[in-house]
Design a protein around this motif. Structure first.
Motif, PDB file in Angstrom:
ATOM      1  N   LEU A   1      14.718  27.789 163.244  1.00  0.00           N
ATOM      2  CA  LEU A   1      15.762  27.853 162.207  1.00  0.00           C
ATOM      3  C   LEU A   1      15.417  26.953 161.023  1.00  0.00           C
TER       4      LEU A   1
ATOM      5  N   CYS B   1      14.966  28.168 157.128  1.00  0.00           N
ATOM      6  CA  CYS B   1      15.695  27.578 155.988  1.00  0.00           C
ATOM      7  C   CYS B   1      14.719  27.092 154.924  1.00  0.00           C
TER       8      CYS B   1
ATOM      9  N   THR C   1      22.550  28.605 153.530  1.00  0.00           N
ATOM     10  CA  THR C   1      21.232  28.083 153.938  1.00  0.00           C
ATOM     11  C   THR C   1      21.313  26.589 154.186  1.00  0.00           C
TER      12      THR C   1
ATOM     13  N   CYS D   1      22.849  25.946 157.598  1.00  0.00           N
ATOM     14  CA  CYS D   1      21.868  26.163 158.675  1.00  0.00           C
ATOM     15  C   CYS D   1      20.865  25.017 158.737  1.00  0.00           C
TER      16      CYS D   1
ATOM     17  N   SER E   1      20.486  22.490 161.976  1.00  0.00           N
ATOM     18  CA  SER E   1      19.206  22.418 162.692  1.00  0.00           C
ATOM     19  C   SER E   1      18.626  21.011 162.619  1.00  0.00           C
TER      20      SER E   1
ATOM     21  N   LEU F   1      19.652  35.694 155.935  1.00  0.00           N
ATOM     22  CA  LEU F   1      20.836  34.988 156.439  1.00  0.00           C
ATOM     23  C   LEU F   1      21.264  35.514 157.804  1.00  0.00           C
TER      24      LEU F   1
ATOM     25  N   MET G   1      19.019  34.203 160.379  1.00  0.00           N
ATOM     26  CA  MET G   1      19.240  32.776 160.598  1.00  0.00           C
ATOM     27  C   MET G   1      20.524  32.512 161.385  1.00  0.00           C
ATOM     28  N   MET G   2      21.517  33.391 161.257  1.00  0.00           N
ATOM     29  CA  MET G   2      22.794  33.191 161.964  1.00  0.00           C
ATOM     30  C   MET G   2      22.609  33.257 163.488  1.00  0.00           C
TER      31      MET G   2
ATOM     32  N   LEU H   1      21.197  30.042 164.440  1.00  0.00           N
ATOM     33  CA  LEU H   1      22.206  28.987 164.242  1.00  0.00           C
ATOM     34  C   LEU H   1      23.111  28.886 165.468  1.00  0.00           C
TER      35      LEU H   1
ATOM     36  N   SER I   1      21.137  27.368 168.263  1.00  0.00           N
ATOM     37  CA  SER I   1      20.901  25.934 168.062  1.00  0.00           C
ATOM     38  C   SER I   1      22.114  25.108 168.468  1.00  0.00           C
TER      39      SER I   1
END
Length: 579
Positions: free
Chosen positions: A311, A315, A342, A345, A349, A424, A427-428, A431, A434
């Motif tokens: 992640l 970003c 962003t 995230c 992280s 995005l 990345m979700m 996220l 994480s």
């Protein structure tokens, strides 16, 4: 364009689907304490069999689930990140080869098939590091390939030594090897191979250099595939490594790696290299806890680290895209106003990396540090563990100060927007993982609760060093951003620490350059010189001369021989008549 992106979507769906299937099977295997060993006979010829063997247990299934999940997300992310790439299909195919090599390594109980996956990782990583085809990428790729070749040679030597046992399925021989003299040599070779792949001192310089690869590759390589292969190999060979002198050496070197990477990250200004040095620090943590005889803890931290590190790289990729390919953090600042999702995230992280309570990194790092406090260690190793933890907070807060709080320093290229929905969405997923992966892994992997009894100050030691590291990071960053850089007052020391203790110079000019020169001279003088003259080429030239000489007599016409015979007879007769 749709054609080009279809391979991304198919790969994403395929990997995501299989990661979910692996997750379900893993729960079934871990609840029933099952291990599945499959042997598939490829060829049987004259009582000799070539067999492909596969080991499936909860560990390989769980690791495969993480690798496939991160790979699927990275491939989906690449659809947007690499959208201007003309050869996107080639890039995705290289990533797929990379993932398949890693999966082959994960499910192999056989040292030969492990070597195929191991070498596949090295070869494909070289292709991905040189992907942008400039001089910096070529140099980084060569450094990566040559450093990893040392590990490949070690695995080849293990393969040759395992001939003494009559088979290459190492899982059958681990308990027997413990009582064997060859075990010392084999364990040293396995540890050396793992150190090269996981970039421990003195092989650390290739890992930040590999940042020349595209960012999606960095997210994949530095989270769950290439660099973790060495840690995974040692987890599998753990029975072989009990109480050897090499483990004590590994503990020292991995502790120093953790410390060195933490310091170097505080001097670095390249965004991707800061995250790469952070990976190096966490790899040192995994290797050191593994060398203390706790493979489950090392595996736990490996998995939780994979999520937030992937992640973090994603970003960084978004930020670099928005900044028009600028990676220097001194140009960045105040990005939380412009790209809030962003930034969210990135912050989560980063906090997971620091071990902030109830995020993924907390469960593994806190457990590791408490077990270290409980262990019978000397003060030096204890110091390395806790100072490195403080340094993690140090460089994280420094990064957040430069990226989030400082002023935006690139007013001429004002093009920040948070509307890359494909990036995005990918990345979700990470996220969410994480945040929750640490807790659910701690419930699944450890079937009993750890009760670690320590004094109040020892329990709070992690909190003390973290707070101290965060405070120092804030103070130093404020001093560097808003006034002159105080590090320049100690220029020589700063130069030494920022250059990873001069390891890139030693690797490039000291080892690789001299060894390559020596290899070239040996090739020129021995292989293509004296060796050729006195063996293959020399024998060939002598036989060639003799064959030409004999051939001259053989191909002449019979008439010539008859004429010469009659002429010689007439001369002899004439000579006799004269007498």
């Amino acid at each position: 364009m749709n054609n080009k992106f279809s391979i991304c979507f198919v790969s994403f769906f395929f990997f995501f689907f299989f990661s979910m299937i692996n997750f379900m099977y893993m729960i079934y295997f871990i609840m029933n304490n099952m291990v599945l060993f499959l042997e598939w006979e490829l060829i049987s010829f004259n009582s000799t069999m070539i067999v492909m063997s596969i080991l499936i247990d909860w560990m390989s299934l769980l690791f495969m689930m993480f690798v496939l999940l991160i790979s699927s997300v990275v491939i989906y992310y690449s659809k947007s990140y690499m959208s201007s790439e003309l050869n996107l299909s080639r890039f995705i195919i290289l990533v797929l080869l990379f993932v398949f090599s890693m999966i082959l390594l994960i499910i192999s109980p056989n040292i030969i098939s492990i070597f195929l996956g191991w070498d596949g990782l090295g070869l494909v990583s070289y292709c991905l590091v040189i992907y942008y085809q400039n001089m910096k990428s070529f140099n980084a790729g060569m450094l990566t390939a040559l450093s990893n070749r040392i590990g490949d040679v070690c695995i080849l030597m293990v393969i040759s030594w395992m001939l003494n046992y009559g088979g290459w399925n190492y899982i059958f021989y681990l308990s027997f090897m413990k009582n064997d003299l060859i075990m010392m040599m084999m364990s040293s070779m396995v540890i050396l191979a793992a150190m090269t792949k996981s970039a421990q001192i003195p092989f650390s310089s290739w890992l930040p250099a590999a940042m020349a690869a595209p960012t999606p590759v960095s997210a994949l390589v530095h989270s769950s595939t290439l660099v973790t292969a060495g840690v995974y190999l040692l987890i599998r060979f753990n029975l072989l490594l009990v109480n050897t002198i090499f483990l004590k050496m590994l503990l020292l070197l991995s502790g120093l790696t953790m410390f060195m990477a933490g310091i170097s990250a505080n001097y670095e200004y390249d965004l991707k290299k800061i995250i790469a040095l952070s990976t190096l620090s966490q790899l040192g943590l995994m290797m050191s806890i593994l060398s203390m005889g706790m493979p489950d803890l090392a595996f736990f931290h490996l998995l939780t680290h994979a999520m937030f590190k992937a992640l973090l790289f994603m970003c960084a990729g978004v930020i670099i895209h928005m900044m028009m390919d600028i990676q220097d953090i001194r140009f960045m600042g105040g990005i939380s106003f412009y790209i809030p999702m962003t930034s969210l995230c990135l912050n989560i992280s980063n906090l997971a990396l620091c071990g902030i309570p109830f995020l993924a990194g907390f469960y593994s790092k806190d457990l590791i540090l408490e077990m270290v406090s409980l262990s019978n260690l000397n003060m030096f190793i204890f110091f390395l563990y806790y100072i490195s933890t403080g340094l993690t907070m140090f460089y994280t807060f420094r990064l957040l100060m430069y990226l989030m709080i400082g002023d935006y320093n690139l007013m001429t290229i004002y093009n920040l927007y948070d509307e890359e929905y494909i990036m995005l969405k990918s990345m979700m997923i990470l996220l969410m993982m994480s945040v929750i992966s640490g807790s659910f892994l701690s419930w699944m992997i450890f079937s009993y609760p750890y009760m670690i009894y320590l004094s109040f100050n020892m329990k709070m030691m992690v909190v003390y060093v973290s707070l101290l590291g965060g405070l120092l990071g804030y103070i130093i960053s404020t001093m560097s951003i808003y006034s002159e850089n105080k590090f320049l007052m100690f220029y020589n020391l700063s130069n030494f620490l920022s250059m990873m203790w001069f390891m890139p110079n030693l690797s490039t000019y000291g080892l690789n350059y001299n060894f390559l020169n020596m290899g070239q001279n040996l090739l020129k003088n021995i292989d293509m010189g004296w060796s050729e003259y006195y063996s293959g080429q020399g024998m060939f030239s002598i036989l060639k001369k003799y064959s030409i000489f004999y051939y001259f007599f053989q191909v002449n016409n019979f008439k010539i021989y008859l004429f010469s015979f009659i002429l010689w007879m007439m001369i002899i007769l004439l000579f006799m008549m004269m007498i």
